[in-house]
Design an enzyme around this catalytic site. Sequence first.
Site, PDB file in Angstrom:
ATOM      1  N   SER A   1       5.898  62.396 -36.995  1.00 11.92           N
ATOM      2  CA  SER A   1       7.020  61.706 -36.345  1.00 11.92           C
ATOM      3  C   SER A   1       8.370  62.285 -36.747  1.00 11.92           C
ATOM      4  CB  SER A   1       6.980  60.211 -36.668  1.00 11.92           C
ATOM      5  OG  SER A   1       7.112  60.022 -38.060  1.00 11.92           O
TER       6      SER A   1
ATOM      7  N   LYS B   1       1.172  65.632 -56.223  1.00 18.80           N
ATOM      8  CA  LYS B   1       1.117  66.997 -55.673  1.00 18.80           C
ATOM      9  C   LYS B   1       0.325  67.935 -56.609  1.00 18.80           C
ATOM     10  CE  LYS B   1       3.342  66.332 -51.756  1.00 18.80           C
ATOM     11  NZ  LYS B   1       2.667  66.501 -50.450  1.00 18.80           N
TER      12      LYS B   1
ATOM     13  N   TYR C   1       5.445  61.300 -57.962  1.00 21.31           N
ATOM     14  CA  TYR C   1       5.245  62.154 -56.773  1.00 21.31           C
ATOM     15  C   TYR C   1       4.683  63.516 -57.195  1.00 21.31           C
ATOM     16  CZ  TYR C   1       6.651  65.287 -52.932  1.00 21.31           C
ATOM     17  OH  TYR C   1       6.672  66.236 -51.933  1.00 21.31           O
TER      18      TYR C   1
ATOM     19  N   LEU D   1      -2.003  55.894 -42.292  1.00 22.19           N
ATOM     20  CA  LEU D   1      -3.010  56.620 -43.081  1.00 22.19           C
ATOM     21  C   LEU D   1      -3.489  55.837 -44.296  1.00 22.19           C
ATOM     22  CD1 LEU D   1      -1.324  60.123 -42.887  1.00 22.19           C
ATOM     23  CD2 LEU D   1      -3.555  59.551 -41.910  1.00 22.19           C
TER      24      LEU D   1
ATOM     25  N   SER E   1       3.626  70.911 -52.421  1.00 27.59           N
ATOM     26  CA  SER E   1       5.032  70.952 -52.812  1.00 27.59           C
ATOM     27  C   SER E   1       5.157  71.837 -54.040  1.00 27.59           C
ATOM     28  CB  SER E   1       5.504  69.536 -53.160  1.00 27.59           C
ATOM     29  OG  SER E   1       6.753  69.584 -53.802  1.00 27.59           O
TER      30      SER E   1
ATOM     31  N   GLN F   1      14.406  64.552 -43.594  1.00 25.60           N
ATOM     32  CA  GLN F   1      14.854  63.224 -44.042  1.00 25.60           C
ATOM     33  C   GLN F   1      14.099  62.743 -45.274  1.00 25.60           C
ATOM     34  OE1 GLN F   1      13.938  61.376 -40.239  1.00 25.60           O
ATOM     35  NE2 GLN F   1      16.049  60.671 -40.140  1.00 25.60           N
TER      36      GLN F   1
HETATM   37  N1  LIG Z   1      11.371  67.877 -47.571  1.00 26.36           N
HETATM   38  C1  LIG Z   1      11.089  68.487 -48.714  1.00 26.36           C
HETATM   39  O1  LIG Z   1      12.005  68.898 -49.477  1.00 26.36           O
HETATM   40  C2  LIG Z   1       9.650  68.753 -49.099  1.00 26.36           C
HETATM   41  C3  LIG Z   1       9.413  69.677 -50.132  1.00 26.36           C
HETATM   42  C4  LIG Z   1       8.099  69.931 -50.514  1.00 26.36           C
HETATM   43  C5  LIG Z   1       7.048  69.305 -49.875  1.00 26.36           C
HETATM   44  N2  LIG Z   1       7.288  68.407 -48.867  1.00 26.36           N
HETATM   45  C6  LIG Z   1       6.135  67.756 -48.240  1.00 26.36           C
HETATM   46  O2  LIG Z   1       6.170  67.987 -46.847  1.00 26.36           O
HETATM   47  C7  LIG Z   1       5.459  66.948 -46.178  1.00 26.36           C
HETATM   48  C8  LIG Z   1       6.271  66.466 -44.982  1.00 26.36           C
HETATM   49  O3  LIG Z   1       7.497  65.940 -45.445  1.00 26.36           O
HETATM   50  P1  LIG Z   1       8.884  66.044 -44.646  1.00 26.36           P
HETATM   51  O4  LIG Z   1       9.847  66.719 -45.538  1.00 26.36           O
HETATM   52  O5  LIG Z   1       8.649  66.561 -43.290  1.00 26.36           O
HETATM   53  O6  LIG Z   1       9.294  64.500 -44.643  1.00 26.36           O
HETATM   54  P2  LIG Z   1       9.406  63.402 -43.487  1.00 26.36           P
HETATM   55  O7  LIG Z   1      10.311  63.884 -42.419  1.00 26.36           O
HETATM   56  O8  LIG Z   1       9.734  62.149 -44.208  1.00 26.36           O
HETATM   57  O9  LIG Z   1       7.934  63.321 -42.875  1.00 26.36           O
HETATM   58  C9  LIG Z   1       6.904  62.573 -43.460  1.00 26.36           C
HETATM   59  C10 LIG Z   1       5.894  62.212 -42.386  1.00 26.36           C
HETATM   60  O10 LIG Z   1       4.826  61.502 -43.004  1.00 26.36           O
HETATM   61  C11 LIG Z   1       4.537  60.363 -42.213  1.00 26.36           C
HETATM   62  N3  LIG Z   1       3.937  59.283 -42.997  1.00 26.36           N
HETATM   63  C12 LIG Z   1       4.397  58.719 -44.123  1.00 26.36           C
HETATM   64  N4  LIG Z   1       3.613  57.685 -44.487  1.00 26.36           N
HETATM   65  C13 LIG Z   1       2.638  57.593 -43.543  1.00 26.36           C
HETATM   66  C14 LIG Z   1       1.539  56.712 -43.338  1.00 26.36           C
HETATM   67  N5  LIG Z   1       1.293  55.680 -44.161  1.00 26.36           N
HETATM   68  N6  LIG Z   1       0.738  56.913 -42.254  1.00 26.36           N
HETATM   69  C15 LIG Z   1       1.000  57.918 -41.387  1.00 26.36           C
HETATM   70  N7  LIG Z   1       2.019  58.792 -41.532  1.00 26.36           N
HETATM   71  C16 LIG Z   1       2.830  58.609 -42.595  1.00 26.36           C
HETATM   72  C17 LIG Z   1       5.893  59.946 -41.633  1.00 26.36           C
HETATM   73  O11 LIG Z   1       5.728  59.183 -40.453  1.00 26.36           O
HETATM   74  P3  LIG Z   1       5.925  57.593 -40.316  1.00 26.36           P
HETATM   75  O12 LIG Z   1       6.951  57.181 -41.300  1.00 26.36           O
HETATM   76  O13 LIG Z   1       6.334  57.434 -38.878  1.00 26.36           O
HETATM   77  O14 LIG Z   1       4.576  57.018 -40.586  1.00 26.36           O
HETATM   78  C18 LIG Z   1       6.500  61.312 -41.311  1.00 26.36           C
HETATM   79  O15 LIG Z   1       6.075  61.722 -40.032  1.00 26.36           O
HETATM   80  C19 LIG Z   1       5.176  65.869 -47.235  1.00 26.36           C
HETATM   81  O16 LIG Z   1       3.831  65.966 -47.658  1.00 26.36           O
HETATM   82  C20 LIG Z   1       6.109  66.249 -48.385  1.00 26.36           C
HETATM   83  O17 LIG Z   1       5.589  65.832 -49.627  1.00 26.36           O
HETATM   84  C21 LIG Z   1       8.568  68.120 -48.461  1.00 26.36           C
END
Ligand SMILES: NC(=O)c1ccc[n+]([C@@H]2O[C@H](COP(=O)([O-])OP(=O)(O)OC[C@H]3O[C@@H](n4cnc5c(N)ncnc54)[C@H](OP(=O)(O)O)[C@@H]3O)[C@@H](O)[C@H]2O)c1
Length: 252
Positions: free
Chosen positions: A15, A163, A159, A64, A144, A197
Amino acid sequence: MERYRGRVAVITGVSSGIGEALVRALVQAGVRVAGCARSSEKLQTLKQSLGTDQARFLAVTCDLAQEDQVRAFFSQVVAEWGSVDILINNAGLAFNSSLLDGTVEEWRTMANINIVALCFCTQLAVQTMQETGVTDGYIIHINSESGHMHPVPSKFHFYSATKHAVRALTESMRLELSKTLPSARISSVSPGLVETQFLAKMSGRPEQQLNVFTRMKALQVEDVVETVVHLLETPLHVQIHDVLLRPTAQTS
Ligand SMILES: NC(=O)c1ccc[n+]([C@@H]2O[C@H](COP(=O)([O-])OP(=O)(O)OC[C@H]3O[C@@H](n4cnc5c(N)ncnc54)[C@H](OP(=O)(O)O)[C@@H]3O)[C@@H](O)[C@H]2O)c1
């Protein structure tokens, strides 16, 4: 992406952020993508924005944390599209609290989504691959950088532990796959700071603009997508285990 054109990718957490960008890239490359998240409205907005390609995107509202919803999600994918060829475990979240002030509910939520749901989706995807004769399946975990080190800010400690678990689970699943589905592959992608975000949501204010992204050029979602596409395009005999990518400007 020729190998997977017309085939089926399941992506969790589509999303916003990295997941949304993965949907756009894979759909554009001709892959049929089934994506889930809790926010139905955002899923529908994403689907409509795909224009003439939207038939290749199956948007499913799914929490999930709920086992029955995850089962129903995979059943719907198989019922509509017959199989699963790629699984990208992308959904993940964090809370802005340390080990000393965090709550049990926050820890359970992080463990449920970042670890348990990742394992369950992987199990269901591999079972489907076995049942439907997919021999070149690919599992990718969006891990991550904090799964490789101990981050200094204490708000990342739990967190980071989730990871680290993803890193351990990637190798464990590689070993299990090598016996049960030997030509399937599994990789992790481990980004440092990505401009999404994620951090704003972690602070409980998803719409806020964070200074960190003006102070430093962070990774963009496209950088992570390019890495995932590279993995999918590698020849079948190549198993890239983990890709750790950081913003060049990152000093810690
Ligand atoms: N941004 C960073 O700096 C960063 C760095 C390293 C790793 N990551 C990893 O990248 C991945 C994606 O993160 P992002 O940065 O793209 O953040 P994001 O924009 O917050 O995306 C997170 C996604 O996970 C979904 N989600 C969360 N809880 C959920 C649930 N209970 N059921 C179904 N979907 C769920 C959210 O959708 P809904 O809320 O609509 O359910 C959203 O679509 C994560 O695993 C994060 O740990 C991010």
